[in-house]
Design a protein around this motif. Structure first.
Motif, PDB file in Angstrom:
ATOM      1  N   TRP A 196      55.144 -61.634   3.096  1.00  0.00           N
ATOM      2  CA  TRP A 196      56.422 -60.980   2.628  1.00  0.00           C
ATOM      3  C   TRP A 196      56.856 -60.377   4.164  1.00  0.00           C
ATOM      4  CZ3 TRP A 196      56.923 -55.570   0.036  1.00  0.00           C
ATOM      5  CH2 TRP A 196      58.355 -55.102  -0.128  1.00  0.00           C
ATOM      6  N   PRO A 197      58.140 -61.162   4.516  1.00  0.00           N
ATOM      7  CA  PRO A 197      58.850 -62.136   3.943  1.00  0.00           C
ATOM      8  C   PRO A 197      58.052 -63.530   3.703  1.00  0.00           C
ATOM      9  CG  PRO A 197      59.478 -61.844   6.001  1.00  0.00           C
ATOM     10  CD  PRO A 197      58.519 -60.722   5.997  1.00  0.00           C
ATOM     11  N   LEU A 198      58.289 -64.371   2.885  1.00  0.00           N
ATOM     12  CA  LEU A 198      57.735 -65.655   2.712  1.00  0.00           C
ATOM     13  C   LEU A 198      58.497 -66.428   4.082  1.00  0.00           C
ATOM     14  CD1 LEU A 198      58.634 -66.242  -1.042  1.00  0.00           C
ATOM     15  CD2 LEU A 198      56.275 -66.693   0.089  1.00  0.00           C
TER      16      LEU A 198
ATOM     17  N   ALA B  42      61.888 -66.898   5.571  1.00  0.00           N
ATOM     18  CA  ALA B  42      63.026 -66.117   4.521  1.00  0.00           C
ATOM     19  C   ALA B  42      63.024 -64.633   5.066  1.00  0.00           C
ATOM     20  CB  ALA B  42      62.625 -66.257   3.132  1.00  0.00           C
TER      21      ALA B  42
ATOM     22  N   ARG C  11      65.941 -61.908   3.912  1.00  0.00           N
ATOM     23  CA  ARG C  11      66.536 -62.189   2.571  1.00  0.00           C
ATOM     24  C   ARG C  11      65.465 -61.128   1.534  1.00  0.00           C
ATOM     25  NH1 ARG C  11      66.592 -68.682   2.266  1.00  0.00           N
ATOM     26  NH2 ARG C  11      67.674 -69.119   4.291  1.00  0.00           N
TER      27      ARG C  11
ATOM     28  N   HIS D 221      63.404 -60.472  -1.415  1.00  0.00           N
ATOM     29  CA  HIS D 221      62.488 -61.251  -2.214  1.00  0.00           C
ATOM     30  C   HIS D 221      62.439 -60.413  -3.760  1.00  0.00           C
ATOM     31  CE1 HIS D 221      61.718 -62.722   1.617  1.00  0.00           C
ATOM     32  NE2 HIS D 221      60.428 -63.294   1.262  1.00  0.00           N
ATOM     33  N   THR D 222      62.179 -61.480  -4.827  1.00  0.00           N
ATOM     34  CA  THR D 222      62.018 -61.125  -6.058  1.00  0.00           C
ATOM     35  C   THR D 222      60.906 -61.400  -6.869  1.00  0.00           C
ATOM     36  OG1 THR D 222      64.594 -60.956  -6.372  1.00  0.00           O
ATOM     37  CG2 THR D 222      63.417 -61.146  -8.333  1.00  0.00           C
TER      38      THR D 222
ATOM     39  N   TYR E  44      57.405 -65.418  -7.538  1.00  0.00           N
ATOM     40  CA  TYR E  44      57.697 -64.664  -6.241  1.00  0.00           C
ATOM     41  C   TYR E  44      58.462 -65.470  -5.517  1.00  0.00           C
ATOM     42  CZ  TYR E  44      56.439 -62.585  -1.749  1.00  0.00           C
ATOM     43  OH  TYR E  44      56.548 -62.165  -0.472  1.00  0.00           O
TER      44      TYR E  44
ATOM     45  N   ALA F 254      62.202 -65.718  -2.282  1.00  0.00           N
ATOM     46  CA  ALA F 254      63.052 -65.200  -1.736  1.00  0.00           C
ATOM     47  C   ALA F 254      64.470 -65.769  -2.043  1.00  0.00           C
ATOM     48  CB  ALA F 254      62.914 -65.647  -0.119  1.00  0.00           C
ATOM     49  N   ASP F 255      65.469 -65.102  -2.094  1.00  0.00           N
ATOM     50  CA  ASP F 255      66.733 -65.486  -2.499  1.00  0.00           C
ATOM     51  C   ASP F 255      67.113 -66.589  -1.587  1.00  0.00           C
ATOM     52  OD1 ASP F 255      66.934 -63.461  -4.089  1.00  0.00           O
ATOM     53  OD2 ASP F 255      68.462 -62.432  -3.554  1.00  0.00           O
TER      54      ASP F 255
END
Length: 289
Positions: A149-151, A154, A157, A159-160, A217, A219-220
């Protein structure tokens, strides 16, 4: 040095250590790494398997039929050497059997078989617990994989975590490592939770019920990992604030209640196997192809 077992196909390469039957790396052919690298400055784990308990026991002590046994957080399997029982290009199975050392802290005849298997861009990690003894065997089983995290690609951005069932499961928290009393409002809204490091200042977020058997899981505007859970009704999310990973943890069993019983058979969401019974628990992750 520990010899890793590598499984791979055209989509994924996965390395597994015999210590704890723990994944050490997951990569795609483009060189992107998806699993946390175990930097001890934050957390040395990568994807431990939790057995025979998930979470802590009061004063690190279990009771089994009234007798006390020492038991550290998340059990002992993650610190034990497993035997490589089978391997192909795309599958490996490691096994841990009861021994004199395990009987001293967990007086049962068990076999824990952990399998990693690839099919296309999907990784399945399963654990099968077998009771080889002649009396009921209580336990908890959980997975603790940490993903970056972050991917990859990404950074910056949002992350959700998005639940397949669109649910808003109630939140539980820990107190001194044990499950604190009382439900808290869900941080999910219509199944979606935008991750923020501040959410973990009070330790893990635990969802005993209602998170369902699948989530994404993502990232936008970026990559997404799709999860499915089999026989794993409990979910936890955890990181250390500011650390570059998120643990997406499906469990069957959670930490003992704060102020509750030490008895292993009374831990929340535990499993009890009768003699000669087995039970399988698994999660799958589908990575970007």
């Amino acid at each position: 040095m520990t010899t890793l077992t590598r499984i791979e196909n055209a989509f994924l390469t996965v390395d597994v250590s015999p210590l704890g039957a723990e994944m050490q790396a997951v990569a795609t052919p483009d060189g992107r790494s998806w699993l946390w690298n175990g930097d001890a400055a934050f957390w040395s784990g990568r994807s431990p398997v939790l057995f025979p308990i998930v979470g802590k026991a009061p004063d690190d002590t279990l009771a089994i039929d009234g007798e006390p046994y020492p038991m550290g957080q998340h059990g002992f399997a993650r610190r034990r050497e497993f035997a490589l029982a089978a391997a192909t290009d795309t599958m490996c199975r490691h096994e841990l059997a009861a021994s004199e050392a395990t009987r001293a802290v967990y007086p049962f005849e068990f076999l824990l078989a952990v399998e990693h298997r690839l099919e296309g861009p999907t990784l399945t990690v399963s654990a099968t617990v077998s009771n080889r003894g002649d009396r009921p065997m209580p336990f908890g089983l959980g997975f603790h994989p940490a993903f970056v995290w972050p991917l990859p690609g990404a950074a910056g951005r949002p992350h959700t975590i998005r639940l397949d069932n669109g649910g808003e499961p109630v939140l539980r928290r820990l107190r001194d490592g044990l499950l604190a009393p009382g439900d808290l409002p869900s941080p999910f809204a219509k199944g979606a939770l935008v991750l923020d490091p501040a959410q973990f200042e009070a330790d893990a977020m635990i969802f005993p019920e209602g998170a369902g058997d699948g989530l994404t899981y993502a990232a936008d505007g970026g990559p997404a990992l799709k999860f499915h859970f089999d026989n794993l009704p409990n979910l936890a999310l955890w990181t250390k604030p500011g650390a570059p990973y998120i643990c997406i943890e499906p469990w069957h069993g959670i930490a003992a209640e704060n102020g509750g019983s030490r008895e292993l058979s009374q831990r929340p969401y535990g499993t009890v196997l009768q003699a000669d019974e087995s039970r399988r628990f698994a999660f799958t992750v589908t990575f970007p192809a």
